[in-house]
Design a protein around this motif. Structure first.
Motif, PDB file in Angstrom:
ATOM      1  N   THR A   1       5.682   0.358  -0.289  1.00  0.00           N
ATOM      2  CA  THR A   1       4.482   0.497  -0.249  1.00  0.00           C
ATOM      3  C   THR A   1       4.800   0.986   1.051  1.00  0.00           C
ATOM      4  O   THR A   1       3.950   1.359   1.296  1.00  0.00           O
ATOM      5  CB  THR A   1       3.734  -1.301  -0.388  1.00  0.00           C
ATOM      6  OG1 THR A   1       3.478  -1.603  -2.283  1.00  0.00           O
ATOM      7  CG2 THR A   1       2.302  -0.798  -0.301  1.00  0.00           C
ATOM      8  N   ALA A   2       5.971  -0.342   1.671  1.00  0.00           N
ATOM      9  CA  ALA A   2       6.219   0.502   2.759  1.00  0.00           C
ATOM     10  C   ALA A   2       6.112   1.968   3.110  1.00  0.00           C
ATOM     11  O   ALA A   2       4.635   2.678   4.196  1.00  0.00           O
ATOM     12  CB  ALA A   2       7.006  -0.590   4.172  1.00  0.00           C
TER      13      ALA A   2
ATOM     14  N   LYS B   1       8.722  -1.612  -7.261  1.00  0.00           N
ATOM     15  CA  LYS B   1       7.543  -2.031  -7.181  1.00  0.00           C
ATOM     16  C   LYS B   1       6.506  -3.033  -8.321  1.00  0.00           C
ATOM     17  O   LYS B   1       5.748  -3.356  -8.472  1.00  0.00           O
ATOM     18  CB  LYS B   1       6.199  -0.771  -6.098  1.00  0.00           C
ATOM     19  CG  LYS B   1       5.175  -1.055  -5.804  1.00  0.00           C
ATOM     20  CD  LYS B   1       4.469  -0.287  -5.048  1.00  0.00           C
ATOM     21  CE  LYS B   1       2.815  -0.068  -5.058  1.00  0.00           C
ATOM     22  NZ  LYS B   1       2.549   1.200  -4.456  1.00  0.00           N
TER      23      LYS B   1
ATOM     24  N   VAL C   1       2.726   3.648   2.869  1.00  0.00           N
ATOM     25  CA  VAL C   1       1.896   3.843   3.752  1.00  0.00           C
ATOM     26  C   VAL C   1       2.186   4.307   5.106  1.00  0.00           C
ATOM     27  O   VAL C   1       1.604   4.600   5.252  1.00  0.00           O
ATOM     28  CB  VAL C   1       1.440   2.013   3.847  1.00  0.00           C
ATOM     29  CG1 VAL C   1       1.283   1.796   5.241  1.00  0.00           C
ATOM     30  CG2 VAL C   1       0.950   1.575   2.958  1.00  0.00           C
TER      31      VAL C   1
ATOM     32  N   TYR D   1      -0.575  -2.371   9.915  1.00  0.00           N
ATOM     33  CA  TYR D   1      -0.592  -2.171   8.698  1.00  0.00           C
ATOM     34  C   TYR D   1       0.506  -3.348   8.297  1.00  0.00           C
ATOM     35  O   TYR D   1       1.425  -3.641   9.278  1.00  0.00           O
ATOM     36  CB  TYR D   1       0.536  -0.938   7.912  1.00  0.00           C
ATOM     37  CG  TYR D   1      -0.674   0.366   8.165  1.00  0.00           C
ATOM     38  CD1 TYR D   1      -1.857   0.486   7.334  1.00  0.00           C
ATOM     39  CD2 TYR D   1      -0.451   1.125   8.747  1.00  0.00           C
ATOM     40  CE1 TYR D   1      -2.190   1.577   7.511  1.00  0.00           C
ATOM     41  CE2 TYR D   1      -0.945   2.102   9.567  1.00  0.00           C
ATOM     42  CZ  TYR D   1      -2.087   2.429   8.596  1.00  0.00           C
ATOM     43  OH  TYR D   1      -3.267   3.391   9.022  1.00  0.00           O
ATOM     44  N   TYR D   2      -0.015  -4.343   7.119  1.00  0.00           N
ATOM     45  CA  TYR D   2       1.015  -5.099   6.622  1.00  0.00           C
ATOM     46  C   TYR D   2       1.319  -4.193   5.366  1.00  0.00           C
ATOM     47  O   TYR D   2       0.150  -4.118   4.175  1.00  0.00           O
ATOM     48  CB  TYR D   2       0.579  -6.587   6.648  1.00  0.00           C
ATOM     49  CG  TYR D   2       0.961  -7.403   5.280  1.00  0.00           C
ATOM     50  CD1 TYR D   2       2.075  -7.843   5.468  1.00  0.00           C
ATOM     51  CD2 TYR D   2       0.078  -7.359   3.947  1.00  0.00           C
ATOM     52  CE1 TYR D   2       2.487  -8.786   4.527  1.00  0.00           C
ATOM     53  CE2 TYR D   2       0.401  -8.132   3.530  1.00  0.00           C
ATOM     54  CZ  TYR D   2       2.436  -8.867   3.162  1.00  0.00           C
ATOM     55  OH  TYR D   2       2.652  -9.385   2.435  1.00  0.00           O
ATOM     56  N   THR D   3       2.329  -4.300   5.008  1.00  0.00           N
ATOM     57  CA  THR D   3       2.485  -4.615   3.077  1.00  0.00           C
ATOM     58  C   THR D   3       3.345  -5.034   2.715  1.00  0.00           C
ATOM     59  O   THR D   3       4.724  -5.992   3.347  1.00  0.00           O
ATOM     60  CB  THR D   3       3.432  -2.880   2.933  1.00  0.00           C
ATOM     61  OG1 THR D   3       4.844  -2.950   3.627  1.00  0.00           O
ATOM     62  CG2 THR D   3       2.324  -1.226   3.523  1.00  0.00           C
TER      63      THR D   3
ATOM     64  N   ASP E   1      -1.879 -10.577   5.690  1.00  0.00           N
ATOM     65  CA  ASP E   1      -2.389  -8.782   6.351  1.00  0.00           C
ATOM     66  C   ASP E   1      -3.546  -9.778   7.032  1.00  0.00           C
ATOM     67  O   ASP E   1      -3.497  -9.326   8.392  1.00  0.00           O
ATOM     68  CB  ASP E   1      -3.530  -8.632   5.204  1.00  0.00           C
ATOM     69  CG  ASP E   1      -4.137  -7.055   5.453  1.00  0.00           C
ATOM     70  OD1 ASP E   1      -3.493  -6.612   5.896  1.00  0.00           O
ATOM     71  OD2 ASP E   1      -5.021  -7.020   4.883  1.00  0.00           O
TER      72      ASP E   1
ATOM     73  N   GLY F   1       6.065  -6.740   7.778  1.00  0.00           N
ATOM     74  CA  GLY F   1       6.503  -7.386   6.801  1.00  0.00           C
ATOM     75  C   GLY F   1       6.982  -8.328   6.772  1.00  0.00           C
ATOM     76  O   GLY F   1       7.808  -8.562   7.801  1.00  0.00           O
TER      77      GLY F   1
ATOM     78  N   MET G   1       4.102  -1.624  12.286  1.00  0.00           N
ATOM     79  CA  MET G   1       3.766  -1.960  10.781  1.00  0.00           C
ATOM     80  C   MET G   1       4.586  -3.474  10.338  1.00  0.00           C
ATOM     81  O   MET G   1       5.760  -3.937  11.243  1.00  0.00           O
ATOM     82  CB  MET G   1       4.400  -1.212   9.629  1.00  0.00           C
ATOM     83  CG  MET G   1       3.777   0.322   9.568  1.00  0.00           C
ATOM     84  SD  MET G   1       4.353   1.476   8.378  1.00  0.00           S
ATOM     85  CE  MET G   1       3.826   0.533   6.784  1.00  0.00           C
TER      86      MET G   1
END
Length: 214
Positions: A200-201, A53, A204, A193-195, A183, A177, A175
Motif C-alpha cells: 500500500t505504501a 497485501k 500511495v 500518509y500512514y499505510t 492513522d 508506517g 509517509m
C-alpha cells in the motif's frame, strides 16, 4: 512478447538467475529497456505486492522476488540511463533514530522500487537531520519513515519538526508506517500518509507523487 511475460513470471517465482538471463536476452534482441522494466520487472513486482497485501504470500516470498527484481535491474539500469528513463519519483527511506528494525523498511524499499521509484535506503537509526539532508541532496519527492517500537515512533515527529524549522515541510510527501503506528498518530504528528503495509505504501506514494506533479 513471450519473453516479457517470462521475466514477470520468473520474478514472481524468485528465480533471479532466470530473470537476469532473460533481461539480457531481451536487450540482446533489441527490446526497449523501458518496456522490459515496466512490463516485465515492475509488472511482476506489482503482482507480488498485490498477493502480499491479500496475505496470499508472505515475507520470504517477497524477499526472493525482490532479489530477482534486483538481479534484473542490475542488468537493465545502465541501458535505462542511456535512454534517459525517468523514475516515477525519488524516495528517502529509513527507520527512525533509536530503532534498529529493518524488515518492514526493507519491504517498503522493494515495493517502491517495484513501483518505479529511485530509492535512497538510509538504513536504521536515522537522525532527523540525516533524512532531510539526504532528501535535499537527491531531490527526493518522498520521505518514508518506519518504526517498530512505541518508544521510537515519537522520533518521527522530530523529522517533521525539523522540516518545518527549515521551511521545507511543503516540499516533501512524508509517509510513516510500522507496527505501533496508525492513522491517528500520523495525523497527530502532521505526516501526509500512514499505510499499514509495504504494498500500500508503494501505491500511495506513486499516486501522491503523480498528483503533486499535476
Amino acid at each position: 512478447m513471450a519473453i516479457i511475460q517470462e521475466i514477470s513470471e520468473y520474478l514472481q517465482k524468485g528465480r533471479a538467475k532466470n530473470v537476469k538471463a532473460l533481461v539480457q536476452q531481451a536487450l540482446d534482441e533489441g527490446m526497449d529497456p523501458k518496456q522490459i522494466l515496466n512490463e516485465g520487472l515492475l509488472d511482476g513486482m506489482m503482482i507480488i505486492g498485490g498477493k502480499f497485501k491479500r496475505n496470499e504470500i508472505f515475507v520470504p516470498e517477497v524477499l526472493v522476488a525482490a532479489r530477482a527484481l534486483n538481479a534484473g535491474l542490475n542488468i537493465l539500469e545502465p541501458k535505462l540511463v542511456e535512454v534517459g528513463n525517468e523514475p516515477v519519483g525519488r524516495a528517502v527511506v529509513g527507520t527512525v533514530r533509536g530503532d534498529l528494525h529493518d524488515i518492514g523498511k526493507n519491504l517498503v524499499v522493494m515495493m517502491l522500487k517495484g513501483a518505479g521509484f529511485e530509492i535512497c535506503d538510509m538504513g536504521v537509526d536515522v537522525a532527523p537531520e540525516a533524512f532531510i539532508d539526504k532528501a535535499e541532496e537527491i531531490h527526493a519527492d518522498v520521505i518514508c519513515m518506519s518504526a517498530l517500537l512505541t518508544t521510537t515512533m515519537t522520533n518521527m515527529e522530530d523529522v517533521i519538526t525539523e522540516l518545518k524549522n527549515r521551511n521545507l515541510r511543503d516540499k516533501y510527501i512524508v509517509m510513516v508506517g510500522g507496527a505501533p503506528v496508525n492513522d491517528s498518530f500520523a495525523q497527530q504528528i502532521g505526516a501526509d500518509y500512514y499505510t499499514p503495509d509495504a504494498a500500500t505504501a508503494a501505491e500511495v506514494a506513486k499516486k501522491a507523487v503523480l498528483e503533486k506533479a499535476e
